[in-house]
Design an enzyme around this catalytic site. Structure first.
Site, PDB file in Angstrom:
ATOM      1  N   SER A 134      13.998   4.333  60.399  1.00 57.16           N
ATOM      2  CA  SER A 134      14.296   2.925  60.134  1.00 57.16           C
ATOM      3  C   SER A 134      13.397   1.967  60.903  1.00 57.16           C
ATOM      4  O   SER A 134      13.316   0.775  60.565  1.00 57.16           O
ATOM      5  CB  SER A 134      15.762   2.623  60.465  1.00 57.16           C
ATOM      6  OG  SER A 134      16.010   2.782  61.850  1.00 57.16           O
ATOM      7  N   GLY A 143       9.911   1.773  64.129  1.00 58.23           N
ATOM      8  CA  GLY A 143       8.976   2.428  65.033  1.00 58.23           C
ATOM      9  C   GLY A 143       8.111   3.500  64.393  1.00 58.23           C
ATOM     10  O   GLY A 143       7.636   3.363  63.259  1.00 58.23           O
ATOM     11  N   SER A 150       9.474  14.527  71.811  1.00 55.36           N
ATOM     12  CA  SER A 150      10.103  14.359  73.115  1.00 55.36           C
ATOM     13  C   SER A 150       9.419  13.196  73.827  1.00 55.36           C
ATOM     14  O   SER A 150       8.776  12.354  73.193  1.00 55.36           O
ATOM     15  CB  SER A 150      10.002  15.669  73.920  1.00 55.36           C
ATOM     16  OG  SER A 150      10.696  15.550  75.149  1.00 55.36           O
ATOM     17  N   ASP A 188      23.487  10.137  59.722  1.00 50.95           N
ATOM     18  CA  ASP A 188      23.653  10.286  61.163  1.00 50.95           C
ATOM     19  C   ASP A 188      23.556  11.780  61.430  1.00 50.95           C
ATOM     20  O   ASP A 188      24.466  12.539  61.089  1.00 50.95           O
ATOM     21  CB  ASP A 188      25.003   9.732  61.598  1.00 50.95           C
ATOM     22  CG  ASP A 188      25.225   9.830  63.109  1.00 50.95           C
ATOM     23  OD1 ASP A 188      24.515  10.625  63.768  1.00 50.95           O
ATOM     24  OD2 ASP A 188      26.115   9.135  63.618  1.00 50.95           O
ATOM     25  N   SER A 231      18.034  14.794  77.892  1.00 45.93           N
ATOM     26  CA  SER A 231      18.225  15.315  76.530  1.00 45.93           C
ATOM     27  C   SER A 231      16.894  15.702  75.909  1.00 45.93           C
ATOM     28  O   SER A 231      16.790  16.709  75.195  1.00 45.93           O
ATOM     29  CB  SER A 231      18.932  14.268  75.658  1.00 45.93           C
ATOM     30  OG  SER A 231      18.091  13.175  75.358  1.00 45.93           O
ATOM     31  N   LYS A 232      15.867  14.932  76.185  1.00 44.80           N
ATOM     32  CA  LYS A 232      14.553  15.237  75.640  1.00 44.80           C
ATOM     33  C   LYS A 232      13.914  16.435  76.350  1.00 44.80           C
ATOM     34  O   LYS A 232      13.076  17.132  75.772  1.00 44.80           O
ATOM     35  CB  LYS A 232      13.656  14.005  75.750  1.00 44.80           C
ATOM     36  CG  LYS A 232      14.027  12.888  74.778  1.00 44.80           C
ATOM     37  CD  LYS A 232      13.878  13.332  73.332  1.00 44.80           C
ATOM     38  CE  LYS A 232      14.028  12.198  72.346  1.00 44.80           C
ATOM     39  NZ  LYS A 232      13.802  12.614  70.945  1.00 44.80           N
ATOM     40  N   SER A 260      16.240  11.078  79.104  1.00 42.22           N
ATOM     41  CA  SER A 260      15.167  11.985  79.504  1.00 42.22           C
ATOM     42  C   SER A 260      15.639  13.430  79.624  1.00 42.22           C
ATOM     43  O   SER A 260      14.917  14.365  79.256  1.00 42.22           O
ATOM     44  CB  SER A 260      14.551  11.522  80.827  1.00 42.22           C
ATOM     45  OG  SER A 260      13.884  10.282  80.661  1.00 42.22           O
ATOM     46  N   GLY A 288      14.859   9.471  61.979  1.00 44.88           N
ATOM     47  CA  GLY A 288      14.593   8.261  62.753  1.00 44.88           C
ATOM     48  C   GLY A 288      13.562   7.374  62.094  1.00 44.88           C
ATOM     49  O   GLY A 288      12.591   6.945  62.717  1.00 44.88           O
TER      50      GLY A 288
END
Length: 226
Positions: free
Chosen positions: A10, A12, A128, A52, A148-149, A146, A8
């Site tokens: 790309s 933030g 998470s 991915d 999934s986390k 949420s 992740g």
């Protein structure tokens, strides 16, 4: 010299982590479906792969790179996340599958690849959210994300127990509000007290040192709600 894998990247927090580790001299493998932002940073010690993590063929390429170029991984930061903000009644099975494919199965797949290449003192850091913590405040529209986390929190605890004799260590950080594109998707117009760069600095330090003090732990990193 540590070898660090981050997903992740790309935008933030993940994007900010790249600069922190690269400037400190570590070898970094940056994984994101869009690898252009990291490539434009032009760090010699950073490899950006378009990946991915929900696709087996992409994970196979990651495995090939690590095995041929590095041989081992010291730190894995599972930071990638997919968020769909939609009322539960409007969510489809496909929506849930999309979110869980990245947030759960992608973490499972990449972790299984990396684990055999990690030393006992290695560290897996799963990212998470406070919304995934049992008993925390919940928000409408985030049931897929949420939940999934929340699965990642329990997975972290299970893996720490399963690998407690051989390592590596596993910990999970439940983040509160951080000013990122994903926060804007979840809470349009909300201004968070922390920037992505500030949170990335905390996560970077924790990934390097946190396994000396914690294993199988959930740390709530939040000073605000959401």
């Amino acid at each position: 010299m540590k070898n660090i894998v981050i997903t992740g990247t790309s935008r933030g927090i993940g994007y900010e982590l790249i600069s922190i580790f690269a400037k400190a001299g570590y070898q970094v493998l940056a994984l994101s479906r869009n690898d252009e932002p990291v490539r434009k940073l032009n760090f010699e010690n950073v490899t950006a792969l378009s990946c991915d993590i929900g696709k087996k063929e992409d994970l196979d390429e990651v495995s090939d790179f690590i095995s041929s170029e590095w041989g081992n991984v010291d730190i894995l930061i599972n930071n990638a996340g997919k968020l769909i903000n939609k009322a539960f009644a409007e969510l489809t099975a496909e929506d849930f599958e999309i979110v869980y494919r990245t947030n759960v199965m992608g973490v499972v797949g990449l972790t299984q690849i990396v684990l055999p290449l990690m030393p006992k003192e290695g560290h897996v850091v799963n990212i998470s959210t406070m919304g995934g913590v049992q008993g925390s405040m919940k928000f409408p529209g985030l049931s897929a994300y949420s939940s999934s986390k929340a699965a990642i929190i329990t997975l972290t605890e299970l893996l720490a127990e399963e690998y407690k004799e051989t390592g590596p260590s596993f910990n999970v950080l439940a983040l509160g509000a951080v000013q990122t594109e994903m926060l804007e998707e979840a809470f349009p117009g909300y201004k968070a007290p922390l920037s992505a760069e500030e949170m990335a600095a905390y996560i970077a330090d924790f990934s390097l040192t946190g396994n000396k003090y914690y294993n199988g732990k959930l740390l709530q990193v939040s000073n605000s709600t959401p």
